[in-house]
Design a protein around this motif. Structure first.
Motif, PDB file in Angstrom:
ATOM      1  N   LYS A 186      36.438  37.054  40.069  1.00 41.01           N
ATOM      2  CA  LYS A 186      35.004  37.110  39.791  1.00 41.01           C
ATOM      3  C   LYS A 186      34.489  35.814  39.177  1.00 41.01           C
ATOM      4  N   GLU A 238      33.825  33.547  41.978  1.00 41.71           N
ATOM      5  CA  GLU A 238      32.592  33.988  42.641  1.00 41.71           C
ATOM      6  C   GLU A 238      31.358  33.552  41.866  1.00 41.71           C
ATOM      7  N   SER A 239      31.441  33.582  40.531  1.00 40.83           N
ATOM      8  CA  SER A 239      30.301  33.161  39.714  1.00 40.83           C
ATOM      9  C   SER A 239      30.066  31.657  39.816  1.00 40.83           C
ATOM     10  N   GLN A 253      33.238  35.068  47.769  1.00 46.64           N
ATOM     11  CA  GLN A 253      34.279  36.032  47.435  1.00 46.64           C
ATOM     12  C   GLN A 253      35.626  35.378  47.694  1.00 46.64           C
ATOM     13  N   SER A 295      36.953  43.992  33.705  1.00 45.21           N
ATOM     14  CA  SER A 295      37.432  43.554  35.027  1.00 45.21           C
ATOM     15  C   SER A 295      37.260  44.659  36.066  1.00 45.21           C
ATOM     16  N   HIS A 328      33.718  45.120  37.437  1.00 47.44           N
ATOM     17  CA  HIS A 328      33.312  44.132  38.428  1.00 47.44           C
ATOM     18  C   HIS A 328      33.686  44.544  39.852  1.00 47.44           C
ATOM     19  N   THR A 355      28.439  44.323  30.660  1.00 48.36           N
ATOM     20  CA  THR A 355      28.884  44.595  32.029  1.00 48.36           C
ATOM     21  C   THR A 355      28.738  46.085  32.331  1.00 48.36           C
ATOM     22  N   VAL A 414      27.781  38.534  38.448  1.00 50.78           N
ATOM     23  CA  VAL A 414      28.171  37.694  39.593  1.00 50.78           C
ATOM     24  C   VAL A 414      27.309  38.069  40.789  1.00 50.78           C
TER      25      VAL A 414
END
Length: 404
Positions: free
Chosen positions: A153, A156-157, A162, A218, A221, A284, A404
């Motif tokens: 992730k 990805e951010s 991906q 985690s 996400h 999150t 993300v």
């Protein structure tokens, strides 16, 4: 009992002190930290460590993020990239996130953010999947399986791509969930416990580094990969975390299940254990589950950080003023309330105050990201970016994205 924190002299005068944090002050402060790191790094252990926690990849990440925010020049960025390509270890290879090669390869995206580097992260995760699934590997963020999910992730951010195949993520999730159920059972189960807990060295920790908060962050996400039954387990565990917030100290969670509710006086206002790491998890959870109670809890954690977060351990992001200021920025991004940005600026002022510095200890890795001055620089960068675009505060904490 000795206090873990320095008195926050900005309380009641936060507007006054935050006005010092102009663009010029941020740039000057960033330049002074850059000079300090560049002058001293060769003398300390971080030049030999794998992983961004205390290693050179974490320092490089912080410096390059400061370049991206305009606090350091593009010319300086070219010099930083050239230097740190040679400092980051290349021979150490293990699928460890914050303290190993996986974190190094993710951090390398700040030096060379191109398709070849992205493919390298993807290939690394695919290659080491079986190692990550080994029963001897931990479940937590720093060294374990949850860290691998978070690495995916984080990439990805940074890149918008991906990098972790769903099949890879799903196998890691299966092992995390199985071990989470087993940890509850091995601990005796019983009324009042959640469906999932995770153990690190036989202790059911709660915090972000080794415990439930980090693993849940985690898993959240990868919500779309969970079955309805698994979502129910994760959601129930998130809600259980809300229920064990210390009643006598709002915004505080003890370090482990065993100590929960003990009323221990030495509060840990850290990312690794305590309120700071809880903020990322709670925000999150709020984004994924949509329950206002998580945002409210994050604000209570923010209040505790504001009052007790000028720590004596230094400027780093794990257990220092830098990380605690970044948590305030995260709350700012989630709420849109300028009060939290003002408080984060106050933490920056106190972090750079030499009288505060004289009251602090020298970290073992004084230039590093998670213990030292690179973590302080991360706070300055987070403030500069949040001034222009508040939502960036959600991902201000290095290597632990919320959005993300």
């Amino acid at each position: 009992m000795e206090s873990r924190f320095i008195e926050n002299y900005c309380i009641g005068r936060d507007a006054h002190y935050s006005r010092q944090v102009t663009p010029e002050w941020l740039a000057d402060s960033a330049a002074s930290i850059d000079l300090l790191i560049d002058r001293n790094i060769a003398d300390h252990q971080e030049t030999r460590e794998a992983g961004p926690y205390t290693g050179p990849s974490g320092i490089a990440t912080s410096l390059m993020r400061a370049v991206g925010a305009g606090l350091l020049s593009a010319e300086r960025g070219t010099a930083i990239a050239a230097k740190y390509r040679n400092l980051i270890p290349t021979r150490v290879r293990q699928p460890v996130y914050l303290c190993g090669a996986l974190g190094d390869i993710v951090a390398s995206l700040h030096l060379d953010n191109d398709e070849r580097e992205v493919r390298g992260v993807r290939a690394f995760l695919d290659y080491y999947l079986e190692d990550l699934l080994d029963e001897r590997v931990a479940d937590e963020i720093l060294y374990g399986r949850a860290g691998a999910l978070m690495a995916g992730k984080e990439v990805e951010s940074i890149t918008g791509q991906q990098v972790m195949h769903d099949e890879v993520a799903r196998r890691l999730i299966d092992r995390l969930l199985a071990n989470g159920r087993k940890c509850v059972k091995d601990g005796g189960g019983g009324e009042g416990l959640p469906p999932l807990l995770w153990c690190w060295h036989k202790t059911q920790y709660l915090g972000a580094a080794h415990g439930v908060a980090g693993v849940l962050q985690s898993l959240l996400h990868f919500w779309q990969l969970l079955s309805e039954e698994e979502k129910a387990e994760v959601k129930a565990t998130c809600e259980w975390m809300l229920s064990i917030e210390e009643r006598d100290c709002p915004g505080h969670w003890e370090s482990s299940v065993r100590l929960s509710g003990s009323g221990r006086e030495k509060r840990l206002v850290h990312w690794c254990h305590g309120a700071t790491g809880m903020v990322g998890f709670l925000l999150t959870a709020h984004r994924v589950l949509g329950q206002g109670s998580f945002l409210e809890a994050a604000q209570r954690a923010g209040e505790l950080i504001w009052h007790e977060g000028v720590l004596k351990k230094g400027p780093g992001v794990c257990h220092g003023v830098g990380g605690n200021g970044l948590a305030l920025l995260q709350v700012y991004a989630a709420t849109g309330d300028d009060r939290w940005l003002t408080r984060a600026k106050c933490f920056a002022v106190m972090m750079m105050d030499q009288s505060v510095q004289r009251s602090q200890r020298t970290p073992d890795a004084p230039e590093s990201l998670f213990e030292g001055w690179a973590g302080g620089l991360a706070l300055l960068t987070g403030i500069a970016k949040a001034e222009r675009e508040p939502v960036t505060g959600l991902n201000a904490f290095p290597f632990m994205p919320v959005a993300v």
